[in-house]
Scaffold this motif. Structure first.
Motif, PDB file in Angstrom:
ATOM      1  N   ARG A  24       0.917  -1.228  -0.173  1.00 16.81           N
ATOM      2  CA  ARG A  24       0.015   0.235  -0.191  1.00 16.81           C
ATOM      3  C   ARG A  24       1.257   1.408   0.605  1.00 16.81           C
TER       4      ARG A  24
ATOM      5  N   ASN B 272     -10.139   7.946   2.039  1.00 15.04           N
ATOM      6  CA  ASN B 272     -10.458   7.821   3.823  1.00 15.04           C
ATOM      7  C   ASN B 272      -9.998   9.427   4.370  1.00 15.04           C
TER       8      ASN B 272
ATOM      9  N   CYS C 234      -5.844   6.525  -0.354  1.00 18.29           N
ATOM     10  CA  CYS C 234      -6.661   5.600   0.354  1.00 18.29           C
ATOM     11  C   CYS C 234      -8.001   5.848   0.168  1.00 18.29           C
TER      12      CYS C 234
ATOM     13  N   GLU D  87      -5.795  -0.511   7.825  1.00 20.85           N
ATOM     14  CA  GLU D  87      -4.986  -0.024   6.746  1.00 20.85           C
ATOM     15  C   GLU D  87      -6.089   1.292   6.093  1.00 20.85           C
ATOM     16  N   LYS D  88      -6.839   1.522   6.472  1.00 22.82           N
ATOM     17  CA  LYS D  88      -7.772   2.787   6.865  1.00 22.82           C
ATOM     18  C   LYS D  88      -7.571   3.811   7.762  1.00 22.82           C
TER      19      LYS D  88
ATOM     20  N   TRP E 200       0.929   6.813  -6.001  1.00 22.48           N
ATOM     21  CA  TRP E 200       0.205   8.073  -6.705  1.00 22.48           C
ATOM     22  C   TRP E 200       0.881   9.695  -6.506  1.00 22.48           C
TER      23      TRP E 200
ATOM     24  N   ARG F 213       2.494   1.974  -3.672  1.00 19.79           N
ATOM     25  CA  ARG F 213       1.551   2.278  -4.619  1.00 19.79           C
ATOM     26  C   ARG F 213       0.820   3.941  -4.182  1.00 19.79           C
ATOM     27  N   TYR F 214       1.057   4.313  -2.902  1.00 19.93           N
ATOM     28  CA  TYR F 214       1.004   5.771  -1.893  1.00 19.93           C
ATOM     29  C   TYR F 214       2.393   6.189  -2.907  1.00 19.93           C
TER      30      TYR F 214
ATOM     31  N   TYR G 270      -1.609  10.206   2.182  1.00 17.76           N
ATOM     32  CA  TYR G 270      -2.363   8.800   2.188  1.00 17.76           C
ATOM     33  C   TYR G 270      -3.268   9.280   2.843  1.00 17.76           C
ATOM     34  N   GLN G 271      -4.359   9.300   3.425  1.00 11.66           N
ATOM     35  CA  GLN G 271      -5.821   9.599   3.271  1.00 11.66           C
ATOM     36  C   GLN G 271      -6.829  10.108   2.503  1.00 11.66           C
TER      37      GLN G 271
END
Length: 278
Positions: A6, A82, A80, A42-43, A13, A9-10, A76-77
């Motif tokens: 994750r 969130n 994803c 994860e979130k 992004w 992937r961030y 990051y939030q």
């Protein structure tokens, strides 16, 4: 999906949004620390992020450092999906002076130049002069090319913004003479092996190697401090904050104000000159 996957992937992004490699590296480092410290899911919930933020404060981190680390987690939030999990940054009153122990003076800068000349390190000498005479970021060195030196202006692209800066004529002459001796006829002036632009780590090492011979504290010698010296010197001559912001590539003048803060010693002298303690 694992935590590290994750995080990677961030990073991708962030790259899509044209964050600089240095910023991406720092964000991923801080995000790894967050997951390691908090054991979050994860979130993460807002309460988890806020508790981590407050724990950093208890550990003695400065507010600016805490907010910089928090920015990585809040980003990051967003990544994803969130946003409700973001925590508010700490409120900081703007300082009116900087830490004199970390401010690089003109005299110290000239001692660094002298040390580079004595060592015969032409690359370090020109690096110092280029960074300080233009005010560019270390990540923008790649735009100081042979072509730019010939035109006496460089087109800089950083953080999704483009700007053009003028290069001092004497600096261009020195860069071109050095390139001629190295038979470098195009592309970035400062290159490593394989013709790739020097990375920030190599630049840091070159500058730090001059600290001992120059008699300058190591904590004062890093590329961004040369940018600050440029800003203070320019503002002392011109007093035009808007023009300085454009030269530095700042979107906000408030950011530029940080660069021209006087040292704590200067601020103390000003207070003493007020003569209010008769």
């Amino acid at each position: 999906m694992g935590t590290e996957h994750r995080i990677q992937r961030y990073g991708a992004w962030l790259a899509e949004r044209e964050y600089s490699p240095g910023t991406i590296g720092k964000y991923l480092h801080d995000l790894r620390r967050f997951f390691r410290d908090s054991g979050a899911a994860e979130k993460p919930g807002r309460e988890t992020v806020a508790a981590w933020r407050d724990n950093l404060v208890r550990q003695g981190y400065a507010a600016a450092s805490v907010n910089a680390m928090l920015a990585a987690v809040n980003g990051y939030q967003e990544f994803c999906g969130n946003p409700q999990g973001k925590a508010k940054p700490l409120k900081c009153q703007r300082r009116v002076y900087c830490d004199a122990s970390r401010e690089l003076s003109r005299a110290e800068y000239f001692r660094l130049l002298a040390a580079a000349r004595t060592a015969g390190d032409k690359c370090a000498l020109l690096l110092l002069q280029t960074l300080c005479a233009t005010g560019i970021r270390v990540s923008e060195l790649q735009y100081i090319t042979v072509e730019a030196a010939r035109r006496r202006r460089a087109a800089i692209r950083c953080k999704g913004k483009c700007r053009e800066i003028l290069l001092p004529g004497e600096l261009c002459a020195r860069l071109l003479r050095w390139c001629e001796r190295r038979r470098c006829r195009s592309g970035p002036v400062f290159c490593g092996r394989g013709g790739r632009p020097l990375d920030r780590v190599t630049v840091w090492k070159k500058l730090k190697a001059l600290c001992g011979p120059a008699g300058v504290a190591r904590e004062k010698v890093f590329p961004h401090n040369l940018r600050h010296l440029f800003a203070r010197t320019f503002y002392a001559l011109d007093k035009n904050l808007s023009k300085l912001a454009d030269l530095l590539g700042h979107s906000s003048i408030e950011t530029t104000r940080i660069y021209i803060m006087e040292s704590g010693a200067e601020h103390e002298r000003l207070l003493n000159r007020m003569h209010l303690l008769l």
